[in-house]
Scaffold this active site. Structure first.
Site, PDB file in Angstrom:
ATOM      1  N   ASN A  10     -11.557 -41.628  -2.974  1.00 12.38           N
ATOM      2  CA  ASN A  10     -11.257 -41.414  -1.554  1.00 12.38           C
ATOM      3  C   ASN A  10     -10.922 -39.933  -1.387  1.00 12.38           C
ATOM      4  O   ASN A  10      -9.827 -39.512  -1.726  1.00 12.38           O
ATOM      5  CB  ASN A  10     -10.069 -42.297  -1.136  1.00 12.38           C
ATOM      6  CG  ASN A  10      -9.571 -41.964   0.261  1.00 12.38           C
ATOM      7  OD1 ASN A  10     -10.259 -41.310   1.043  1.00 12.38           O
ATOM      8  ND2 ASN A  10      -8.359 -42.435   0.580  1.00 12.38           N
ATOM      9  N   LYS A  12     -10.461 -38.280   1.279  1.00 12.65           N
ATOM     10  CA  LYS A  12      -9.653 -37.958   2.467  1.00 12.65           C
ATOM     11  C   LYS A  12     -10.310 -36.776   3.202  1.00 12.65           C
ATOM     12  O   LYS A  12     -11.533 -36.666   3.173  1.00 12.65           O
ATOM     13  CB  LYS A  12      -8.201 -37.691   2.078  1.00 12.65           C
ATOM     14  CG  LYS A  12      -7.670 -38.790   1.149  1.00 12.65           C
ATOM     15  CD  LYS A  12      -6.209 -38.776   0.927  1.00 12.65           C
ATOM     16  CE  LYS A  12      -5.845 -39.915  -0.028  1.00 12.65           C
ATOM     17  NZ  LYS A  12      -4.413 -40.087  -0.184  1.00 12.65           N
ATOM     18  N   HIS A  95      -6.246 -47.802   5.440  1.00  8.82           N
ATOM     19  CA  HIS A  95      -5.513 -46.922   4.528  1.00  8.82           C
ATOM     20  C   HIS A  95      -4.141 -46.617   5.141  1.00  8.82           C
ATOM     21  O   HIS A  95      -4.024 -46.462   6.359  1.00  8.82           O
ATOM     22  CB  HIS A  95      -6.303 -45.631   4.304  1.00  8.82           C
ATOM     23  CG  HIS A  95      -5.734 -44.808   3.204  1.00  8.82           C
ATOM     24  ND1 HIS A  95      -4.629 -44.008   3.381  1.00  8.82           N
ATOM     25  CD2 HIS A  95      -6.077 -44.694   1.901  1.00  8.82           C
ATOM     26  CE1 HIS A  95      -4.330 -43.437   2.229  1.00  8.82           C
ATOM     27  NE2 HIS A  95      -5.195 -43.828   1.319  1.00  8.82           N
ATOM     28  N   GLU A  97      -2.500 -44.000   5.385  1.00  8.81           N
ATOM     29  CA  GLU A  97      -2.452 -42.785   6.218  1.00  8.81           C
ATOM     30  C   GLU A  97      -2.976 -43.059   7.624  1.00  8.81           C
ATOM     31  O   GLU A  97      -2.519 -42.461   8.595  1.00  8.81           O
ATOM     32  CB  GLU A  97      -3.260 -41.661   5.538  1.00  8.81           C
ATOM     33  CG  GLU A  97      -2.518 -41.121   4.321  1.00  8.81           C
ATOM     34  CD  GLU A  97      -3.410 -40.567   3.216  1.00  8.81           C
ATOM     35  OE1 GLU A  97      -4.619 -40.340   3.449  1.00  8.81           O
ATOM     36  OE2 GLU A  97      -2.895 -40.373   2.094  1.00  8.81           O
ATOM     37  N   GLU A 167      -2.199 -50.390  -2.526  1.00 15.80           N
ATOM     38  CA  GLU A 167      -1.762 -49.008  -2.628  1.00 15.80           C
ATOM     39  C   GLU A 167      -0.333 -48.888  -2.120  1.00 15.80           C
ATOM     40  O   GLU A 167      -0.112 -48.735  -0.913  1.00 15.80           O
ATOM     41  CB  GLU A 167      -2.667 -48.103  -1.776  1.00 15.80           C
ATOM     42  CG  GLU A 167      -4.122 -48.140  -2.164  1.00 15.80           C
ATOM     43  CD  GLU A 167      -4.841 -46.854  -1.744  1.00 15.80           C
ATOM     44  OE1 GLU A 167      -5.357 -46.169  -2.641  1.00 15.80           O
ATOM     45  OE2 GLU A 167      -4.847 -46.533  -0.549  1.00 15.80           O
ATOM     46  N   GLY A 173      -0.223 -40.030  -3.397  1.00 19.60           N
ATOM     47  CA  GLY A 173      -0.086 -38.573  -3.344  1.00 19.60           C
ATOM     48  C   GLY A 173       1.261 -38.056  -3.817  1.00 19.60           C
ATOM     49  O   GLY A 173       1.594 -36.891  -3.618  1.00 19.60           O
ATOM     50  N   SER A 213      -1.570 -42.360  -6.986  1.00 21.42           N
ATOM     51  CA  SER A 213      -1.342 -41.483  -8.136  1.00 21.42           C
ATOM     52  C   SER A 213      -1.973 -41.997  -9.427  1.00 21.42           C
ATOM     53  O   SER A 213      -1.406 -41.849 -10.506  1.00 21.42           O
ATOM     54  CB  SER A 213       0.155 -41.217  -8.315  1.00 21.42           C
ATOM     55  OG  SER A 213       0.678 -40.557  -7.170  1.00 21.42           O
TER      56      SER A 213
HETATM   57  P1  PGA Z   1      -3.696 -40.642  -4.530  1.00 27.07           P
HETATM   58  O1  PGA Z   1      -4.287 -41.393  -3.235  1.00 27.07           O
HETATM   59  O2  PGA Z   1      -4.585 -41.053  -5.681  1.00 27.07           O
HETATM   60  O3  PGA Z   1      -3.826 -39.168  -4.214  1.00 27.07           O
HETATM   61  O4  PGA Z   1      -2.301 -41.077  -4.699  1.00 27.07           O
HETATM   62  C1  PGA Z   1      -4.787 -42.684  -3.303  1.00 27.07           C
HETATM   63  C2  PGA Z   1      -5.298 -43.092  -1.945  1.00 27.07           C
HETATM   64  O5  PGA Z   1      -4.706 -42.643  -0.952  1.00 27.07           O
HETATM   65  O6  PGA Z   1      -6.261 -43.844  -1.820  1.00 27.07           O
END
Ligand code: PGA
Length: 250
Positions: A10, A12, A95, A97, A167, A173, A213
């Site tokens: 992903n 983003k 997601h 976000e 997640e 992140g 992460s």
């Molecule tokens: P990350 O994000 O691996 O940077 O923690 C995962 C995601 O948001 O799908």
């Protein structure tokens, strides 16, 4: 039963066209066919060009979002039908976000899944609890509500098309991944909820990815959990070498 593993990147709102094209050629060169399904989720604008320049067959393309509306006066939105019309086969729905910054509700996400399925795309439905909920020990209740309100009302046939990504918001992140125990416990819980609503047979078929992460140095451990069928990778997916290392762990 053994489910095929999936590793999905992903991106983003990262990578511009040239960097993205370079990533595809680097990752494609490092893959050996048949290890696991490899998916990438670029920004909308890059998708048609990238799918055009990519000559391989090992990387599958998805979008990071789609509208919950079918078509019409929704300025700035992209419909599932439009995505399908350019050959996009997967779409991330819900997601954290998008839930947090764009006010996406469980009901809207259900409608997005409907749109995706109606247009022949595979939804990758994201769920997961924020830190405070985890600290209160209410993560299962929280995820159950997300699943119930967005996913668990679909028919068996529809459900069979869905990929789930757990997640935990506190892991996204932050560099702080879930432990294997935390991941396995939640993945098994999600599977048991699907089994209770549908059947164990269906529950055993559905891929449940871990995200948050996930990196080259923890992917192998996470992916060895019984109910973890691969990963949805954010930050570490931007670097072709790191992403390949994660694919190799699956
Ligand atoms: P990350 O994000 O691996 O940077 O923690 C995962 C995601 O948001 O799908």
């Amino acid at each position: 039963m053994s489910r095929r593993k999936i590793v999905a990147g992903n991106w983003k709102m990262n990578l511009e066209l040239e960097e993205a094209a370079q990533w595809l050629s680097d990752v494609d060169a490092g893959l050996n066919s048949d290890q696991c399904d490899v998916l990438v989720f670029p920004s909308f604008i890059l998708l048609p060009d990238l799918m055009d320049v990519y000559e391989g067959e090992q990387i599958l393309f998805g979008a990071q979002n789609c509208s919950h509306k079918e078509s019409g006066a929704y300025t700035g939105e992209v419909s599932a039908a439009q995505l399908a019309s350019v050959g996009v086969e997967y779409v991330i729905i819900g997601h954290s976000e998008r839930r947090e910054h764009f006010g996406e509700t469980n009901q809207m996400l259900k409608e997005k899944i409907q749109q995706a399925l109606k247009n022949g795309m595979t939804p990758v439905f994201c769920c997961g609890e924020p830190l405070q909920v985890r600290e209160e020990g209410k993560q299962q209740e929280y995820v159950k509500k997300q699943l119930t309100e967005s996913v668990l009302g679909f028919s068996v046939a529809a459900m069979a098309e869905i990929i789930i990504a757990y997640e935990p918001v506190w892991a996204i992140g932050t560099g702080l991944n879930a432990t294997t125990e935390q991941a396995q416990e939640m993945h098994a819980f999600i599977r048991s909820e699907i089994a209770a609503k549908y059947s164990n047979e269906l529950a055993q078929q559905i891929p449940i990815l871990y995200g948050g992460s996930c990196k080259p140095d923890n992917a192998k451990e996470l992916f060895t959990c019984n109910d973890v069928d691969g990963g949805l990778i954010g930050g570490a997916s931007l670097n072709a070498k790191d992403f390949l290392a994660i694919v190799q762990s699956a």
